[in-house]
Structures are given as C-alpha cells and as structure tokens.
Design a protein around this motif. Structure first.
Motif, short mmCIF file in Angstrom:
data_model
loop_
_atom_site.label_atom_id
_atom_site.label_comp_id
_atom_site.label_asym_id
_atom_site.label_seq_id
_atom_site.Cartn_x
_atom_site.Cartn_y
_atom_site.Cartn_z
N VAL A 5 0.84 -1.21 0.00
CA VAL A 5 0.00 0.00 0.00
C VAL A 5 0.87 1.25 0.00
CG1 VAL A 5 -1.67 1.32 1.35
CG2 VAL A 5 -1.96 -1.15 1.07
N MET A 6 1.90 1.27 0.86
CA MET A 6 2.76 2.46 0.91
C MET A 6 3.52 2.67 -0.39
SD MET A 6 4.29 2.54 4.81
CE MET A 6 5.12 0.95 4.64
N MET A 7 4.00 1.58 -0.99
CA MET A 7 4.70 1.70 -2.26
C MET A 7 3.76 2.22 -3.36
SD MET A 7 7.90 0.98 -2.24
CE MET A 7 9.16 0.15 -1.28
N TYR A 8 2.55 1.72 -3.40
CA TYR A 8 1.61 2.15 -4.42
C TYR A 8 1.29 3.63 -4.28
CZ TYR A 8 -2.63 2.35 -7.25
OH TYR A 8 -3.57 2.69 -8.20
N ILE A 9 1.06 4.07 -3.06
CA ILE A 9 0.78 5.49 -2.83
C ILE A 9 2.00 6.34 -3.23
CG2 ILE A 9 0.29 7.24 -1.06
CD1 ILE A 9 -1.31 5.09 0.42
N GLY A 10 3.20 5.89 -2.82
CA GLY A 10 4.40 6.65 -3.16
C GLY A 10 4.64 6.69 -4.66
N PHE A 11 4.46 5.58 -5.38
CA PHE A 11 4.66 5.57 -6.82
C PHE A 11 3.64 6.45 -7.54
CE2 PHE A 11 6.67 1.06 -6.57
CZ PHE A 11 7.84 1.63 -6.11
N LEU A 12 2.40 6.47 -7.03
CA LEU A 12 1.40 7.35 -7.63
C LEU A 12 1.77 8.82 -7.44
CD1 LEU A 12 -2.03 5.68 -6.74
CD2 LEU A 12 -0.90 5.76 -8.97
N ILE A 13 2.29 9.16 -6.27
CA ILE A 13 2.65 10.55 -5.99
C ILE A 13 3.78 11.03 -6.91
CG2 ILE A 13 3.65 12.09 -4.25
CD1 ILE A 13 2.15 10.51 -2.13
N ILE A 14 4.79 10.19 -7.12
CA ILE A 14 5.92 10.61 -7.97
C ILE A 14 5.65 10.38 -9.45
CG2 ILE A 14 7.53 10.14 -6.11
CD1 ILE A 14 8.37 7.60 -7.54
N GLY A 15 4.54 9.71 -9.78
CA GLY A 15 4.17 9.51 -11.18
C GLY A 15 4.96 8.44 -11.89
N LEU A 16 5.36 7.39 -11.20
CA LEU A 16 6.12 6.29 -11.81
C LEU A 16 5.18 5.37 -12.57
CD1 LEU A 16 9.00 5.03 -11.96
CD2 LEU A 16 8.34 3.60 -10.02
N ASP A 17 5.61 4.96 -13.76
CA ASP A 17 4.80 4.04 -14.57
C ASP A 17 4.69 2.68 -13.89
OD1 ASP A 17 4.50 6.02 -16.47
OD2 ASP A 17 6.22 5.33 -17.67
N TYR A 18 3.59 1.99 -14.19
CA TYR A 18 3.32 0.65 -13.67
C TYR A 18 3.35 0.64 -12.14
CZ TYR A 18 4.63 -0.36 -18.50
OH TYR A 18 4.72 -0.36 -19.87
#
Length: 384
Positions: free
Chosen positions: A243-256
């Motif tokens: 969950v934390m990784m998904y939220i962090g990746f969404l915030i920085i705009g990382l693909d996949y």
C-alpha cells in the motif's frame, strides 16, 4: 556405581543407555544407506509427498490467518462450525473481488511491461553510453569499447528474449493451472483444520509417555507461537509495504505503479533479499524516465523502508523470532541453493521450528546434566 555411570559426560548422555542410543543411530545410518540404493521403491511416496505438500502448506498458512477471526467470533457466542463457514464465505468473496477487479489490471500492466522492457533496456544502455563518453572516463571508455554501436545493434535480439520469456511465463501459468486442480482439496483440508486443528496437538501428545508430555506440550506451544507470529505478521507487513509503495509511486508519477507495488509486496516475504529484488524493475524504469525520477524513487523507497523497519515490523512482528540478521541471510542462501524459490519462502519459518526443537532439547539436556551434577556432588567427600 556401574562403570558406565561413573563418568559425568556419559551420565549426561544417559549412562548405560548411551550404548543403546549409539546402536540405534548406527542402525538408522545403515537404513539410510540401504534406502539410498533402493530409492526407486520410495518414488511413489515421494510423488505423494510432492502432491500433498502444497495444499497442506497453504492450508497451514491460511489456518493461522483465519484462526484469530474464528476465535473472535467464538467469543461472540457464535458456534465454531458457523464461524468457519461465515469466514470461508468472506474469503471466497474477497478472492472473487480481487480476481474481477485487480487481477485483469495487473495482467495488462505485466504484459505491457514485458513488451516495453527491450526499449527500456536500450534507452538505459544509450544513457549510460552517453554519460560515460561525456565523463572524465570518456577516453578510457572509448578505447575499451570502440564498437559500442555494434553492441547496441545487437539489442533488438532482446525482443526475442522477451518473447521467449513471455512464452516461458505462459508455460509456467499453464503448469500452475494444472496444479490448481490438485489444490481443489485445499478448502476441505482447511475446513477440517479450522474445525479440529486445535485438537491435533493433544492427539499427538497422547502417544508420548506421560513423563515427557509436558516437554512435548511446551514444544508444540513454541512452534505454534513462532508460526502464528511469523505468518500473521508477515502478511500484514507485506500488505502495508504494498500500500505504501503504491501510494508513493502514484505521488511521484512512476509508470506501472500498481504492478511494481505488488512485486514489492510479494517479495517482501523474503527478508533482506526481497527489497533488492523488488527495486530492480522500478529502478530501470526510473533511470529511463529521468534522473529526477531516480531521486524521487530513492526518496520513496527510503521512506517506506524506514517506516517498515522502525515502526511497522516492530509493532506487528516484534522480536518474536529472535533470529540474528546474519543468520537469516545464511539460512536464505542455503535454503535457496538447496530448494530454490520454495526454500527461500519457507526458510525462516522452517528455521524457527528447528530452533524451537533444538532449544527445548538443549534445555532438557542441560536440566539432565544439572541433576546428575548434583548427584555427583553427593558422592564427593566433604573437605576437612
């Protein structure tokens, strides 16, 4: 006293019974030697164990996950049989929801990432090539690799490798589908394990002599505590990391973002080695995207690891396993070399179970030695 009872070391290991123990060990060794020569006789038994091992392991894992819920429902005056049925229906509904909503999206992201991986690798090699040529190592790099363009022209072959990888993954998925047929027995095993699992230790203990039942009970309680703490804690920690990784990746705009977060969540089951495996695809995508994306990824990864290491794991899992980090690394490496991926996944709980046996056995020997040491002091003459 008998001559076999005169030496403290021999009395520590059982006195006159030492010869019988050594004889039994010798017979066991001879049996193992004979069985290795006629192992074809036991091939059906090996096939049987390989067939039932997976559903039993999965049943035990799910049992420890669902047992607290069933115990809680029993405390609410719900009969155990109804608590089991209600819980299983909730699990089936949750799995169905995951299959309908999340799995198709993850599948699309995985196929897309597999198709674009060659271009990501090409861009990564080009970026490294430009950076090395413009750096202070440019002259040395040019002398060593004068035909880098020729090397880059060979990279389209990576598409073939990617195709072969996808085909291998498809074969693997087909194999897993065939295995699922065998896993049809999982719900039945799980049902009876939830229904009568708490009675199983008592049945096993009843086969032991009364004088050692307290020791065996203590061993069962230790194993139950270790498995319960590890399985329940690890699942919760893995979910929190995902969950934390998904939220962090969404915030920085990382693909996949969802696929990479799911990989991080699954690989976090393997201590220390899991995070290094999970960050590799995310790092490749970040490097190809932009240098600033690498910095953002490093920030997200560092924050998540700090939160997991300093707050989540200590609060959820605590120090229940009491295993040194260096020991964990060696156990993982050894189990992976011997049994592959399955060995890596089962290494830590397996080591915890063995540790419980060894700890109680050592405590039993230590208590036995202290008793014999006290008896030995009784035979010594008092000093004048």
């Amino acid at each position: 006293m008998n001559r076999w009872d005169s030496a403290p070391l021999i009395r520590f290991f059982g006195g006159r019974k030492l010869l019988y123990i050594l004889g039994i060990l010798l017979i066991i060794g001879l049996n193992i030697l004979v069985y290795t020569q006629v192992d074809f006789i036991f091939h059906p038994l090996v096939i049987f164990v390989e067939t039932v091992a997976l559903p039993i392991i999965l049943s035990v894992v799910v049992y420890y996950l669902l047992r607290p819920i069933i115990n809680l429902m029993e405390s609410w005056k719900v009969k155990r049989i109804w608590a089991i049925l209600i819980t299983l229906l909730m699990v089936v509904g949750l799995i169905t929801l995951l299959i309908v909503l999340i799995i198709p999206f993850l599948e699309k992201q995985f196929v897309s990432l597999a198709e674009e991986l060659p271009s990501y690798l090409r861009d990564l090699v080009n970026s490294l090539d430009r950076w090395l040529r413009d750096s202070f190592l440019g002259s040395y790099y040019s002398n060593l690799f004068q035909d880098v363009d020729g090397l880059l022209n060979q990279l389209p072959d990576l598409g073939n490798y990617a195709t072969q990888t996808v085909e291998g993954i498809t074969t693997f998925i087909t194999t897993v589908t065939n295995v699922i047929v065998a896993l049809v027995t999982l719900p039945f095993i799980l049902f009876y394990l939830l229904k009568d699992g708490h009675k199983l230790p008592e049945k096993i203990i009843s086969f032991f002599p009364p004088r050692v039942r307290s020791e065996v009970t203590s061993i069962f309680k230790g194993i139950d505590h270790q498995l319960s703490a590890y399985i329940q804690g690890q699942i919760i920690v893995s979910f929190c990391i995902g969950v934390m990784m998904y939220i962090g990746f969404l915030i920085i705009g990382l693909d996949y973002a969802l696929l990479l977060a799911a990989i991080a969540s699954v690989t976090s089951v393997v201590p220390y080695l899991g995070p290094m495996i999970a960050i590799t695809p995310a790092l490749i995508i970040a490097i190809v995207t932009s240098p600033f994306m690498v910095l953002k990824l490093a920030f997200v990864w560092t924050v998540v690891q700090l939160l997991e290491g300093k707050f989540i794991s200590p609060q959820i899992m605590g120090k229940s396993l009491h295993i040194h980090p260096v020991t964990i690394i060696f156990v993982l490496l050894t189990a992976g070399h011997l049994f592959g991926v399955i060995g890596i996944i089962l290494a830590i709980p397996g080591y915890a179970i063995i540790k419980v046996f060894v700890t109680h056995l050592f405590y039993w020997f230590q208590r036995r030695y202290n008793r014999f040491a006290e008896e030995e002091n009784q035979y010594q003459l008092p000093e004048k």
